[in-house]
Design an enzyme around this catalytic site. Structure first.
Site, mmCIF file in Angstrom:
data_model
loop_
_atom_site.group_PDB
_atom_site.id
_atom_site.type_symbol
_atom_site.label_atom_id
_atom_site.label_comp_id
_atom_site.label_asym_id
_atom_site.label_seq_id
_atom_site.Cartn_x
_atom_site.Cartn_y
_atom_site.Cartn_z
ATOM 1 N N GLY A 188 0.830 -1.199 0.000
ATOM 2 C CA GLY A 188 0.000 0.000 0.000
ATOM 3 C C GLY A 188 0.858 1.239 0.000
ATOM 4 N N GLY A 191 2.593 5.555 4.501
ATOM 5 C CA GLY A 191 1.813 6.210 5.547
ATOM 6 C C GLY A 191 0.433 5.652 5.766
ATOM 7 N N THR A 192 0.145 4.485 5.206
ATOM 8 C CA THR A 192 -1.192 3.926 5.399
ATOM 9 C C THR A 192 -1.258 3.005 6.612
ATOM 10 O OG1 THR A 192 -0.563 2.415 3.639
ATOM 11 C CG2 THR A 192 -2.150 4.118 3.089
ATOM 12 N N LYS A 194 1.149 0.471 7.558
ATOM 13 C CA LYS A 194 1.664 -0.890 7.431
ATOM 14 C C LYS A 194 2.553 -1.242 8.633
ATOM 15 C CE LYS A 194 3.419 0.079 3.352
ATOM 16 N NZ LYS A 194 2.885 1.446 3.206
ATOM 17 N N HIS A 411 -9.105 36.142 -10.387
ATOM 18 C CA HIS A 411 -8.822 34.775 -10.825
ATOM 19 C C HIS A 411 -9.584 33.772 -9.946
ATOM 20 C CE1 HIS A 411 -5.994 31.549 -12.314
ATOM 21 N NE2 HIS A 411 -6.389 31.007 -11.176
ATOM 22 N N GLU A 412 -9.452 33.923 -8.642
ATOM 23 C CA GLU A 412 -10.122 32.990 -7.728
ATOM 24 C C GLU A 412 -11.636 33.129 -7.829
ATOM 25 O OE1 GLU A 412 -8.453 30.652 -6.482
ATOM 26 O OE2 GLU A 412 -6.508 31.543 -6.930
ATOM 27 N N HIS A 415 -12.839 31.037 -10.729
ATOM 28 C CA HIS A 415 -12.984 29.614 -10.397
ATOM 29 C C HIS A 415 -14.280 29.392 -9.629
ATOM 30 C CE1 HIS A 415 -9.083 28.218 -11.624
ATOM 31 N NE2 HIS A 415 -8.403 28.910 -10.727
HETATM 32 P P1 ADP Z 1 3.609 2.907 6.597
HETATM 33 O O1 ADP Z 1 4.406 1.858 7.294
HETATM 34 O O2 ADP Z 1 2.453 2.336 5.821
HETATM 35 O O3 ADP Z 1 4.397 3.868 5.777
HETATM 36 P P2 ADP Z 1 3.161 3.813 9.260
HETATM 37 O O4 ADP Z 1 2.598 2.611 9.898
HETATM 38 O O5 ADP Z 1 4.596 4.091 9.498
HETATM 39 O O6 ADP Z 1 2.886 3.797 7.693
HETATM 40 O O7 ADP Z 1 2.273 5.067 9.676
HETATM 41 C C1 ADP Z 1 2.836 6.206 10.262
HETATM 42 C C2 ADP Z 1 1.922 6.775 11.316
HETATM 43 O O8 ADP Z 1 0.699 7.204 10.736
HETATM 44 C C3 ADP Z 1 1.509 5.777 12.351
HETATM 45 O O9 ADP Z 1 2.444 5.711 13.379
HETATM 46 C C4 ADP Z 1 0.171 6.327 12.834
HETATM 47 O O10 ADP Z 1 0.357 7.346 13.783
HETATM 48 C C5 ADP Z 1 -0.387 6.939 11.592
HETATM 49 N N1 ADP Z 1 -1.297 6.015 10.917
HETATM 50 C C6 ADP Z 1 -1.138 5.502 9.670
HETATM 51 N N2 ADP Z 1 -2.172 4.709 9.349
HETATM 52 C C7 ADP Z 1 -3.013 4.703 10.403
HETATM 53 C C8 ADP Z 1 -4.265 4.069 10.676
HETATM 54 N N3 ADP Z 1 -4.839 3.268 9.785
HETATM 55 N N4 ADP Z 1 -4.842 4.293 11.873
HETATM 56 C C9 ADP Z 1 -4.262 5.095 12.760
HETATM 57 N N5 ADP Z 1 -3.097 5.723 12.575
HETATM 58 C C10 ADP Z 1 -2.458 5.548 11.409
HETATM 59 ZN ZN ZN Z 2 -6.345 29.041 -10.546
#
Ligand code: ADP
Ligand code: ZN
Length: 608
Positions: A188, A191-192, A194, A411-412, A415
């Site tokens: 994935g 930051g998800t 893992k 401009h804004e 939009h």
């Molecule tokens: P990855 O390993 O996928 O890059 P991390 O596990 O290192 O991501 O995520 C970094 C931080 O983001 C975690 O320590 C947590 O604080 C936050 N985080 C990411 N996903 C979640 C989630 N599903 N629920 C809660 N916190 C999350």
């Molecule tokens: Zn614009």
């Protein structure tokens, strides 16, 4: 002090000072020592008032209120004697005295640190020879993370529950002769969660957790990576059941090229081979689960995915709006949230945020609130934090010429007005002409719900909204600026996808010429092979679409030029306006327009 040698020397000096200070402290504060025999005699003679245990070390106070220390080789046997004499007993766990232990260790650590930096700096100079082999292995015993800390990825969690129960009771599984998963691949975007999930497995199963980054294995010197893999696995086997976590496995697990490789590739392949050998070489009694994470599953060597290796693959995607809300809730538990904060609304306003970005958002909002000495985080702090993360900090002190501000405001407004006037568009959430990051202004729309499919009209209107900024500038100032370049790029991209990917152009028909390649990060796309003639048709079609959008939008804005002026004037005064204020301006405009129509009608009636 940037020179490592200087830092090393400073640390050494600090260590010496610390040792001297610590010894003086010990001499000043440590009570005199008494032999255990003498202590036993004291107990017999009723001379002891109280004792305090720190593991086997005892601090006693005698009837004359004098403190002393002694050491008991037989704590259990001592208890009866103390109880019989009704001596007051208290104490603490040995692990708690880690505080004083680490105090004692501090100077030693400083010396080690100083020496380490010192020797590294030296070996760096001497062309890198004789570098210490320091393993990057991190082991956590007793991970406190549980599944409740990981939000919004319920499916992945459910799939991993089985792994947890297996770690807890391996016998149960092996007795049935079932195939036990050795490797789990979490795939994935970054930051998800893992890493968090892997820690949660360890935490739930209460087993040790060994973690290593894929790139840590790859070193300059041949053979180090492979030996690190072996080291890691032998350490883990000793502590089974446990979890090995390998982050960024693609760093070692990328496809092997086979033959004609450069030095680093060679090293990588050796490391990968060592990993494969280790994964195949588990005895049935050794319960070690290897969890690996990657955001590039597409480049992994197929050998890694074979049965018995990472044969279980769990995909974790970016959270949807519900997931984002749940993740917000998890992180909001750790901070003080004000009453008026609506987490659902925040979740809606941050499409595309990963779990890590959400964690960062909550943290930034807390910092914003703290900076203003608030007791709790308010909605405005979240808003501010979100903008900061998306676009960089407000550049309040940047001087912008009045001319530039006016152009930006129109401009804004352009939009926003297109978005307001056209149907099937996302509501305008906020317009600002405060420069942020590299943008001079911004119009933010907020989808009411996560959309998974888009209608053709929605996409066409998106193009029009993007073009609206440039067109408003042209109508009002009669010139073009580069401020719209990002809008133009965006509009071109949507038009291209509409024609080549979504098959929404009558001319081209429902044929996908763009083929998106698998892969989370580098979601690259390529064109399906096609003839020169088709290429021309595609180009024409994209141009026709954009031209048409341009003309229609220009017409729309010319018909409503008073609305542009009104909105731009309000923007120039307020700099940032939200949904409510936009509504007010819109209503004013509609009323005036109605009045004007009414007036014209009257005039015409009079003339007749
Ligand atoms: P990855 O390993 O996928 O890059 P991390 O596990 O290192 O991501 O995520 C970094 C931080 O983001 C975690 O320590 C947590 O604080 C936050 N985080 C990411 N996903 C979640 C989630 N599903 N629920 C809660 N916190 C999350
Ligand atoms: Zn614009």
């Amino acid at each position: 002090m940037r020179n490592p040698i200087q830092i090393g020397l400073a640390l050494l000096l600090a260590a010496v000072v610390a040792i001297v200070a610590y010894n003086i402290y010990i001499l000043e504060t440590t009570p005199p020592e008494r032999s255990y025999t003498e202590f036993l005699a004291n107990i017999e003679k009723d001379e002891i008032q109280s004792v305090y245990f720190r593991g086997a070390s005892i601090t006693g106070v005698d009837r004359e209120a004098k403190e002393f220390i002694t050491f008991s080789p037989d704590v259990a046997g001592l208890m009866d004697k103390l109880l019989a004499k009704k001596i007051e007993i208290s104490g603490e766990e040995t692990s708690k005295s880690m505080g004083s232990f680490s105090q004692a260790m501090l100077p030693a650590l400083l010396i080690l640190g100083g020496w380490f930096i010192f020797s590294r700096a030296k070996s760096n100079r001497s062309s890198g020879f004789g570098e210490e082999k320091n393993s990057q292995l991190t082991a956590y015993h007793g991970s406190k993370v549980t599944f409740s800390d990981v939000a919004g990825i319920a499916e992945a969690r459910e799939e991993l529950r089985e792994v947890v129960s297996f770690l807890k009771k391996p016998e149960k599984f092996s007795a049935l002769g079932g195939h036990i998963p050795n490797g789990v691949l979490l795939q994935g975007p970054p930051g998800t969660g893992k890493t968090l999930l892997a820690k949660a497995i360890a935490g739930e199963a209460a087993v040790p957790f060994y973690s290593m980054g894929g790139s840590d294995f790859i070193e300059m010197f041949a053979g180090v990576g492979a030996s690190r893999v072996r080291e890691l696995f032998s350490e883990a086997k000793k502590n089974a059941p446990c979890i090995i976590f390998i982050d960024e496995i693609d760093a070692i697990g990328g496809k092997r090229s086979g033959g004609g490789t450069s030095g680093t590739n060679d090293e990588r392949e050796q490391t990968l081979n060592a990993l494969l050998v280790e994964m195949d070489g588990f005895d049935s009694g050794e319960t070690v689960i290897i969890v690996a994470a990657t955001n590039r599953p597409d480049i992994l060597d197929p050998a890694l995915l074979r049965p018995g290796r990472f044969d279980r693959q769990v995909t974790i995607s970016l959270p949807d709006v519900k997931g984002r809300k749940k993740i917000l809730e998890v992180h909001a538990r750790k901070v003080a949230i004000g009453r008026g904060v609506d987490l659902s609304e925040i979740a809606r306003a941050i499409p595309g945020f990963s779990g890590a970005e959400i964690a960062n958002l909550v943290n930034e909002a807390a910092l914003m609130a703290a900076r203003q000495s608030k007791k709790a985080i308010e909605m405005s702090d979240f808003e501010e934090a979100k903008d900061k993360i998306i676009m960089g900090l407000e550049r309040k002190n940047v001087v912008i010429s009045e001319e530039n501000r006016r152009v930006t405001a129109y401009h804004e407004a352009g939009h926003a007005i297109v978005a307001i006037l056209l149907p099937d568009t996302d509501p305008v959430h906020k317009i600002t002409i405060i420069p942020r990051g590299r943008a001079l202004g911004l119009t933010q729309q907020m989808p009411l719900e996560e959309q998974y499919t888009y209608s053709r009209q929605y996409l066409v209107n998106r193009i029009k909204i993007l073009l609206g900024g440039r067109i408003a500038e042209e109508i009002v100032f009669d010139h073009q600026t580069t401020g719209a370049s990002n809008d133009i790029i965006g509009a071109t991209e949507i038009a291209t996808r509409l024609v080549c990917e979504f098959g929404m152009s009558d001319q081209i028909g429902p044929i996908a010429y763009i083929q998106e390649q698998q892969g989370f990060l580098g979601a690259s796309s390529s064109f399906k092979p096609h003839s020169e003639q088709v290429a021309v048709e595609i180009d024409n079609e994209i141009k026709r679409l954009i031209d048409q959008c341009y003309q229609e939008t220009e017409q729309l804005l010319r018909n409503n030029s008073k609305f542009i002026h009104k909105l731009a004037e309000v923007l120039l005064i307020n700099e940032t306006i939200d949904t409510e204020e936009i509504d007010i301006v819109h209503h004013c405009y509609l009323n005036e327009k109605e009045m004007e129509i009414e007036m014209r009608k009257q005039q015409r009636l009079k003339q007749q």
